[in-house]
Motif scaffolding. Structure first.
Motif, short mmCIF file in Angstrom:
data_model
loop_
_atom_site.label_atom_id
_atom_site.label_comp_id
_atom_site.label_asym_id
_atom_site.label_seq_id
_atom_site.Cartn_x
_atom_site.Cartn_y
_atom_site.Cartn_z
N ARG A 37 0.80 -1.16 0.42
CA ARG A 37 -0.26 0.34 -0.25
C ARG A 37 0.98 1.50 0.04
O ARG A 37 0.27 2.20 0.03
CB ARG A 37 -0.66 0.00 1.21
CG ARG A 37 -2.36 -1.08 0.89
CD ARG A 37 -3.27 -1.34 1.85
NE ARG A 37 -2.48 -1.70 2.70
CZ ARG A 37 -2.71 -2.64 4.27
NH1 ARG A 37 -4.20 -1.87 4.70
NH2 ARG A 37 -2.63 -3.28 4.92
N GLU A 38 1.99 1.14 0.39
CA GLU A 38 2.91 2.11 0.30
C GLU A 38 3.93 2.70 -1.34
O GLU A 38 4.50 3.41 -1.38
CB GLU A 38 4.25 1.95 1.55
CG GLU A 38 3.24 2.18 2.85
CD GLU A 38 4.22 1.03 3.95
OE1 GLU A 38 4.54 1.63 4.37
OE2 GLU A 38 4.36 -0.10 3.61
N LEU A 39 3.75 1.65 -1.41
CA LEU A 39 4.63 1.39 -2.97
C LEU A 39 3.53 2.03 -4.13
O LEU A 39 2.45 2.04 -4.36
CB LEU A 39 5.16 0.73 -3.44
CG LEU A 39 5.92 -0.54 -2.59
CD1 LEU A 39 6.60 -1.86 -2.43
CD2 LEU A 39 7.50 0.77 -2.10
N ALA A 40 4.35 3.34 -5.03
CA ALA A 40 3.89 3.28 -6.28
C ALA A 40 4.33 1.80 -7.28
O ALA A 40 5.23 2.14 -7.79
CB ALA A 40 3.94 4.39 -7.20
N PHE A 41 3.18 1.34 -8.30
CA PHE A 41 2.96 0.14 -9.08
C PHE A 41 3.09 1.30 -10.61
O PHE A 41 2.14 2.07 -10.56
CB PHE A 41 2.07 -0.27 -9.33
CG PHE A 41 2.66 -1.20 -7.74
CD1 PHE A 41 3.25 -2.19 -7.79
CD2 PHE A 41 2.27 -0.79 -6.66
CE1 PHE A 41 3.50 -3.14 -6.48
CE2 PHE A 41 1.98 -1.32 -5.16
CZ PHE A 41 3.38 -2.46 -5.42
N PRO A 42 3.65 0.95 -11.70
CA PRO A 42 4.47 -0.54 -11.26
C PRO A 42 6.08 0.61 -10.86
O PRO A 42 6.32 1.35 -10.82
CB PRO A 42 4.96 -0.20 -12.69
CG PRO A 42 4.27 0.93 -13.89
CD PRO A 42 3.72 1.19 -12.82
N PHE A 43 6.48 -0.37 -9.91
CA PHE A 43 7.68 -0.38 -9.16
C PHE A 43 8.98 -0.52 -9.73
O PHE A 43 9.23 -1.73 -9.85
CB PHE A 43 7.36 -1.22 -8.01
CG PHE A 43 7.92 -0.82 -6.26
CD1 PHE A 43 8.71 0.26 -5.87
CD2 PHE A 43 8.57 -1.90 -5.79
CE1 PHE A 43 9.89 -0.17 -5.45
CE2 PHE A 43 9.87 -2.23 -4.92
CZ PHE A 43 10.36 -0.35 -4.57
N ARG A 44 9.99 -0.13 -9.38
CA ARG A 44 11.07 0.05 -10.76
C ARG A 44 11.98 -0.20 -9.03
O ARG A 44 12.37 0.77 -8.97
CB ARG A 44 10.97 1.10 -11.74
CG ARG A 44 10.33 0.60 -11.90
CD ARG A 44 10.25 3.09 -12.77
NE ARG A 44 11.12 2.96 -13.78
CZ ARG A 44 11.57 2.33 -14.52
NH1 ARG A 44 9.92 2.11 -15.11
NH2 ARG A 44 12.66 3.42 -15.61
N ARG A 45 12.83 -1.14 -8.57
CA ARG A 45 13.20 -1.20 -7.83
C ARG A 45 14.74 -1.83 -8.25
O ARG A 45 14.49 -3.18 -8.89
CB ARG A 45 12.97 -2.08 -6.21
CG ARG A 45 13.03 -3.48 -6.34
CD ARG A 45 14.53 -3.68 -5.53
NE ARG A 45 14.68 -5.41 -5.79
CZ ARG A 45 15.05 -6.20 -6.34
NH1 ARG A 45 15.28 -6.27 -7.44
NH2 ARG A 45 14.73 -7.68 -6.30
N TYR A 46 16.09 -1.34 -7.75
CA TYR A 46 17.02 -2.31 -8.06
C TYR A 46 17.70 -2.47 -6.75
O TYR A 46 17.33 -1.45 -5.34
CB TYR A 46 18.38 -1.43 -8.31
CG TYR A 46 19.11 0.26 -7.89
CD1 TYR A 46 20.16 -0.13 -6.98
CD2 TYR A 46 18.62 0.98 -7.90
CE1 TYR A 46 20.55 0.48 -5.86
CE2 TYR A 46 19.67 2.28 -7.23
CZ TYR A 46 19.93 1.95 -6.48
OH TYR A 46 20.84 2.96 -6.04
N GLN A 47 18.26 -3.52 -6.25
CA GLN A 47 19.46 -4.18 -5.23
C GLN A 47 20.03 -4.28 -5.11
O GLN A 47 20.12 -5.55 -6.25
CB GLN A 47 18.07 -4.91 -4.59
CG GLN A 47 18.25 -6.12 -3.10
CD GLN A 47 17.83 -6.11 -2.26
OE1 GLN A 47 16.57 -6.67 -2.65
NE2 GLN A 47 17.23 -6.26 -1.02
N MET A 48 21.55 -4.21 -4.33
CA MET A 48 22.19 -4.81 -4.77
C MET A 48 23.03 -4.90 -3.67
O MET A 48 23.73 -4.02 -2.90
CB MET A 48 23.26 -3.62 -5.53
CG MET A 48 22.90 -3.15 -6.70
SD MET A 48 23.81 -2.06 -7.07
CE MET A 48 25.65 -2.19 -6.75
N GLN A 49 22.92 -6.49 -3.29
CA GLN A 49 23.43 -6.66 -1.89
C GLN A 49 24.19 -8.61 -2.36
O GLN A 49 23.74 -8.77 -2.95
CB GLN A 49 21.91 -7.02 -0.96
CG GLN A 49 21.71 -5.69 -0.24
CD GLN A 49 20.70 -5.31 0.59
OE1 GLN A 49 20.08 -5.71 0.84
NE2 GLN A 49 21.71 -5.37 1.79
#
Lengths: 460, 460
Positions: B101-113
């Motif tokens: 409910r807190e994210l805007a869609f389309p949700f574009r995320r990157y993650q580098m871990q």
């Protein structure tokens, strides 16, 4: 259906908060590099045998052990082979000892990674948190001049983080111990008295006095008076720091050694041009850890003393006695960034960041897609972060989205603009809309971005 | 004394290699941000119950469990409460479902871990490794146009990494499955045939033909011929890709849907200006994972096919069915950076980096310290990374140190230079020494640094 949730004691952020956090990490890293510190990353898991060399400490009791599925299946005998690091100091010791012959000394390293502690779960206590550490490690010896460089780095870090006025407070273990000597407090008793004095802020003067007068210590009233007076010394300027050091009177050779060291640090901070409001003597600082042997530092936010020290450290005699026969003295400091970020948010000192996206390329109809894609790529090549709307939506919706997401510019190109070779730009920060020749769009947006960055004083 | 060492299966780097690695991470992150992707970081440990929703997969058997000391003491009943993530996809699913409910869609995320897998220990296999992922997640639906944006991002990443020519190869599951339908291969058999075709590179044509003709599959020889011909289709240019798609002849509605999707991706890559040598159709690509439902990607280095895919991904129908009733289709791709870095080093494609330190401020005698400190700070304020020599040493030693450390400039100021208001600069990269007016030093070094950066083509 499983309820999606994180374990307690971790800090997970929504993207705009993550951007704010990432900017702090970037600023800290950049500043560490400005001062010539080199990056190190170590594995999150270490061999338990290597990690747990000391027995007893609080952090050692909070360690997390790691086991693969296979290891779980086998009968559990003894400790698991792997454990998660609980700080960055033990991994540094292991790293320096392991790579001793390949490193150049003095070895200046920074490390910014997460560490793990099985803390009791409560608000503001984290089981996973970032530490941002710098240390300089010498081989056999390390010039005391490094003791002054560390607070210069920290001053630069917190100035660039722009989280308000702060003071790096420092003291010297030799000054402390020399002063104790002069009062007839020797050997083991020094550490015990130090520990009590370290509790002055938490317990208050009366409680500490009582302890020092009571069983175990049994110090005379005038000795306690002197200890109290000594630990109340704070300087209010560079000149005042020197004057306060002079006013302490003469002492044992160890005391004089500590005083000379502090004078040297003050002189060097002056040469480095560190603003004198950024540092102060505070003779109450002892740091609980037993292994500090020279200068000790704590950093506080002037307007938020209740947050406590946001960056602490000091000088130690030997980093890696468990792993190496070499003597490896060092000096370093650590910022607990997860806790700091949490507290800054609670205090309203960091807000949700603007998006890392500079431009939303709006799309009014399908016919405009190819042009929008090409224009987006041109802006990216110029160094702008661009999100392209890939499906046409009502313009109001796209504006609303950009506003909510913290994206500053919305670029639009309708038939009218296309015919005239221009694009319309809505600047959501300034609440203005303007037109610009399409070929000049990238340059115009870069200028706008730089202007605002300059105004915010974040530097490059 | 304990032998300092890391557990097997981790990659720990010396500082200059760490700098090279960090630069790759920075380039990847910067490029992800160029395309409007937002950062996410998740905790390294997830609740076991949340992490291990699927039963059986290879990765699930390689999970690492985490237990605090306290939990170890208690009798082990059932699985430990915590486990380390083994990829970034499951945490993304949990994150999106938790914060839906807190994210805007389309949700574009990157993650580098980093992620963790209890792999068998062998050279080139890592138990801890970085993944660099991008995904776009839609709510209920996600425009197929995102399928073309992903390879544009990847093309930009690998162009900026400058590790040689590469090709992003793609295929479409609907084209594949539609083609199978046309050959009378339906339902479950499609997945099984896909899996065999996916082994073509490893097992060779003959072995795969034999399997498909043998028990279980029992496909007719001409069907196998068609499958083989189909999976040998590769395009050599943009026009060739379109021609090869046309040449496949007509097929089932599903097949036509897949073909239209691939044409759309090609058209959009063209509009994005992606160099046509960077992408190609490869109808043999299936990706082993069952959950891809649309486009699938693999990326190879043209000169090092033996390295295999260095960046893979695709489109999936539903990210988080275990955590949410919402339908969350997505498309994404992952770079396994630790493995890639390891292989690039083995192949001699990445070397030890120059230092992150630009300038070594030499110190000739104690009298010069204050000036050296002040000058260092001025260079830092201008944006240069400076290490100050805090103790005087023979100049030859300081030069030697800078050279070994990969520091390019050594700045010296003897009495003669001081008298004339200049400093001497040794440029170790160019093997030249020059003098510059002290007030112009920062500007001169910045120009030199930019020139070389420009020459190296790394961009900003």
């Amino acid at each position: 259906m499983i309820k999606p949730r994180t374990p307690p004691g971790v800090m997970e952020l929504l993207p705009r908060d993550q951007i704010a956090f990432q900017r702090m990490l970037d600023t800290i890293r950049q500043t560490f590099e400005r001062f010539g510190f080199l990056p190190v990353e170590t594995p999150v898991m270490e061999l338990s045998e290597v990690l747990l060399t000391k027995s007893g400490g609080e952090t050692e009791r909070q360690v997390y052990f790691v086991q693969s599925t296979g290891a779980l299946d086998r009968a559990a005998e003894g400790l698991p082979e792997l454990a998660l690091r609980f700080d960055l100091t033990v991994p540094l010791a292991r790293y320096v000892a392991e790579h001793e012959r390949e490193l150049a000394f003095p070895f200046r390293r920074y490390q910014m990674q997460r560490v793990y502690r099985g803390e009791r779960a409560q608000r503001g206590r984290f089981r996973e948190f970032y530490q941002c550490d710098i240390d300089v490690i010498g081989k056999d010896e390390l010039s005391p001049r490094f003791d002054a460089e560390i607070p210069a780095v920290i001053a630069a870090v917190f100035e660039r983080l722009s989280i308000g006025e702060f003071t790096i407070q420092f003291n010297h273990r030799k000054l402390l111990r020399g002063y104790f000597e002069g009062l007839g407090i020797e050997g083991e008793a020094q550490l015990l008295v130090l520990r009590e004095l370290d509790k002055l802020d938490k317990r208050g003067v009366d409680a500490v006095r009582e302890t020092l007068a009571g069983e175990g210590f049994a110090l005379a009233s005038e000795v306690i008076d002197k200890l109290m007076a000594f630990s109340q010394v704070r300087s209010s300027s560079h000149a005042d720091a020197l004057a306060k050091l002079d006013a302490l009177g003469s002492g044992t050779p160890l005391f004089e050694e500590g005083r000379e060291a502090l004078r040297g640090i003050l002189s060097q901070l002056h040469a480095l041009g560190v603003n004198e409001s950024r540092y102060a003597l505070n003779l109450s600082i002892a740091r609980g850890l037993d292994y500090y042997t020279g200068v000790v530092y704590e950093t506080t936010l002037d307007a938020y003393p209740q947050i406590g020290s946001i960056c602490s450290g000091g000088r130690y005699d030997n980093l890696a006695s468990h792993y190496s026969k070499s003597k490896l003295p060092g000096v370093g400091i650590s910022i607990g960034l997860t806790r700091l970020f949490h507290q800054l948010r609670e205090a309203g000192l960091v807000g949700t960041a603007d998006s890392s996206v500079d431009v939303l390329m709006a799309l009014l109809d399908d016919a405009g897609l190819d042009h929008a894609l090409a224009l987006s790529q041109r802006l990216r090549a110029a160094g702008l972060n661009v999100e392209t709307q890939l499906e046409p939506r009502k313009l109001a919706k796209q504006m609303q989205y950009a506003d909510k997401a913290g994206i500053r510019f919305v670029v639009m190109r309708g038939d009218d603009e296309a015919a005239r070779g221009v694009v319309a730009v809505k600047d959501l920060r300034r609440g203005e809309q303007f037109e610009v020749v399409e070929a000049e769009l990238a340059a115009a947006l870069l200028v706008e971005r730089e202007q605002l960055r300059g105004a915010a004083g974040t530097g490059s």
